[in-house]
Design a protein around this motif. Sequence first.
Motif, mmCIF file in Angstrom:
data_model
loop_
_atom_site.group_PDB
_atom_site.id
_atom_site.type_symbol
_atom_site.label_atom_id
_atom_site.label_comp_id
_atom_site.label_asym_id
_atom_site.label_seq_id
_atom_site.Cartn_x
_atom_site.Cartn_y
_atom_site.Cartn_z
ATOM 1 N N CYS A 75 43.957 -71.312 23.535
ATOM 2 C CA CYS A 75 43.929 -70.871 24.929
ATOM 3 C C CYS A 75 45.232 -71.219 25.632
ATOM 4 O O CYS A 75 45.707 -72.345 25.548
ATOM 5 N N HIS A 76 45.802 -70.275 26.340
ATOM 6 C CA HIS A 76 46.962 -70.495 27.189
ATOM 7 C C HIS A 76 46.455 -71.026 28.532
ATOM 8 O O HIS A 76 45.318 -70.800 28.861
ATOM 9 N N PRO A 77 47.305 -71.604 29.368
ATOM 10 C CA PRO A 77 48.685 -71.972 29.093
ATOM 11 C C PRO A 77 48.782 -73.192 28.196
ATOM 12 O O PRO A 77 47.853 -73.995 28.098
ATOM 13 N N GLN A 85 46.163 -62.495 17.881
ATOM 14 C CA GLN A 85 46.467 -63.375 16.747
ATOM 15 C C GLN A 85 45.876 -64.748 17.061
ATOM 16 O O GLN A 85 45.991 -65.228 18.171
ATOM 17 N N GLY A 86 45.250 -65.386 16.063
ATOM 18 C CA GLY A 86 44.631 -66.686 16.297
ATOM 19 C C GLY A 86 43.186 -66.491 16.708
ATOM 20 O O GLY A 86 42.843 -65.627 17.505
ATOM 21 N N GLY A 101 47.705 -74.845 17.554
ATOM 22 C CA GLY A 101 46.839 -73.714 17.222
ATOM 23 C C GLY A 101 47.571 -72.700 16.362
ATOM 24 O O GLY A 101 48.608 -73.012 15.745
ATOM 25 N N SER A 102 47.021 -71.496 16.317
ATOM 26 C CA SER A 102 47.520 -70.492 15.372
ATOM 27 C C SER A 102 48.034 -69.227 16.048
ATOM 28 O O SER A 102 48.079 -68.164 15.430
ATOM 29 N N THR A 103 48.435 -69.325 17.311
ATOM 30 C CA THR A 103 48.922 -68.121 17.986
ATOM 31 C C THR A 103 50.435 -67.962 17.849
ATOM 32 O O THR A 103 51.171 -68.944 17.743
ATOM 33 N N ASP A 110 38.115 -63.719 25.688
ATOM 34 C CA ASP A 110 38.289 -64.687 24.598
ATOM 35 C C ASP A 110 38.952 -65.981 25.067
ATOM 36 O O ASP A 110 39.795 -66.547 24.370
ATOM 37 N N GLY A 111 38.549 -66.429 26.242
ATOM 38 C CA GLY A 111 39.067 -67.687 26.752
ATOM 39 C C GLY A 111 40.020 -67.459 27.908
ATOM 40 O O GLY A 111 40.465 -66.335 28.163
ATOM 41 N N TRP A 112 40.320 -68.528 28.591
ATOM 42 C CA TRP A 112 41.217 -68.453 29.736
ATOM 43 C C TRP A 112 41.764 -69.845 29.996
ATOM 44 O O TRP A 112 41.293 -70.826 29.416
#
Lengths: 257, 257
Positions: A91-93, A83-84, A126-128, A34-36
């Motif tokens: 996406c982190h970082p 979550q998010g 974002g929503s995390t 789910d992303g990176w």
Amino acid sequence: MCQLLAMNCNVPTDIVFSFTGFAMRGGQTDTHHDGWGIAFFEGAGVRHFVDHQAAVNSPIAELIKRYPIKSKNVIAHIRKATQGQVALENCHPFVRELWGQYWVFAHNGDLKAFAPVLDGPYRPVGSTDSELAFCYIMQQLRNRFGTERPARAALRAALAELTQEIAAYGTFNMLLSSGAELFAHCSTHLVYLVRQFPFDTAHLSDEDVQVDFSQVTTPDDRVAIIVTQPLTSNEQWTAFQPGELKVFVDGMPEAQL
Amino acid sequence: MCQLLAMNCNVPTDIVFSFTGFAMRGGQTDTHHDGWGIAFFEGAGVRHFVDHQAAVNSPIAELIKRYPIKSKNVIAHIRKATQGQVALENCHPFVRELWGQYWVFAHNGDLKAFAPVLDGPYRPVGSTDSELAFCYIMQQLRNRFGTERPARAALRAALAELTQEIAAYGTFNMLLSSGAELFAHCSTHLVYLVRQFPFDTAHLSDEDVQVDFSQVTTPDDRVAIIVTQPLTSNEQWTAFQPGELKVFVDGMPEAQL
């Protein structure tokens, strides 16, 4: 849950070998699709790459694997959404500026009912739960120390308190760097190793790749790798203790004060 | 001096065609070889690429030319250093967070004896007059409007005042976006065009490349391109007036209030 990877070195070093194995977990050898993202400090500047595609399919991840960007501090993350939604802003970082320095943050875990009061300048985009925790850390550091960055020992003590406070809401494995050093806090899973002279050959666990580091290093080089699960099958990885905060400087963990 | 490029659209659009011509000026058809950068909004998130290599030699610029990232707001910059050394932290565009939104900023020009008091949370990481001006703008918007983003008209009025104040110190062509719209201020050189139905073929000025936009668009698409010098040889570009601030929304300049 997600996976974390960081590198802290005494001289600028490329992360191609470790990232190659790590990126396989982003949808191939593991389910973190789910992303990176990855951030490299280069002097005071940051190269920041995020993608909501799985790392194994991402043209940008492909570039990172081929283009040896050299850095003394790198933080990377592959995401399995808890979550998010799956979106670029989640996406982190994450990156923020504090005291005229960029701060880079990534988190693995899940925080429940974590709703700190954000009354300062740092607000999530974002929503995390992760970005919320990062904004809270930035706010609290600024509230505590004012307009100037404190000495490392004071920062470490403040982060030990803050990570403990946040970890009470769930799982909080996290990586944080301003380019000068790398802070790593473990709730559940985090391991590290230090590569230094005499260097040897390392075999990736996730792909049939090996590197003889004695061919690509000088005797003075020292590199610490911090990751959720060991990346190589023939090296000795040391597990963090639950609740432990370590500070990596010049490629090794700083002695506990 | 440097060169600026921006795109504002009503639907997510790739910037491959315009960036291809623009990147040629980063060390080939022009002398802007002291780094470059580009930022794409994708929803609330930002993809941010910077490099201190000349754009014509940069593997990351090569990726951007091949990977059609779709965005409604893009800001790009190629740098010829006037203030601040050639280093990653001095590459535009710069990114900060305000009101839970990312803001992206790039500047062309030179400010003399510009030394505003920065007593808020925004501080430059690098040593350019440009990042200093950006931090000042973020601080003043936050001071004026507090913790919530105001309506666009109020923001526009505030930015008209701020850009005029800063431009008194020298040349201040600048681009600013939070992803919802694009603000562009001209001191000396800035031109724009709007591509909309019926679409036609465009020829790049800097490379022998053309695109028939009627083949790659729908009749509802609308795209505004804002740039230091016209990118195409067969389209009508409109020059900004010195001192003019324009706001682009959904691919066209908003009517003056």
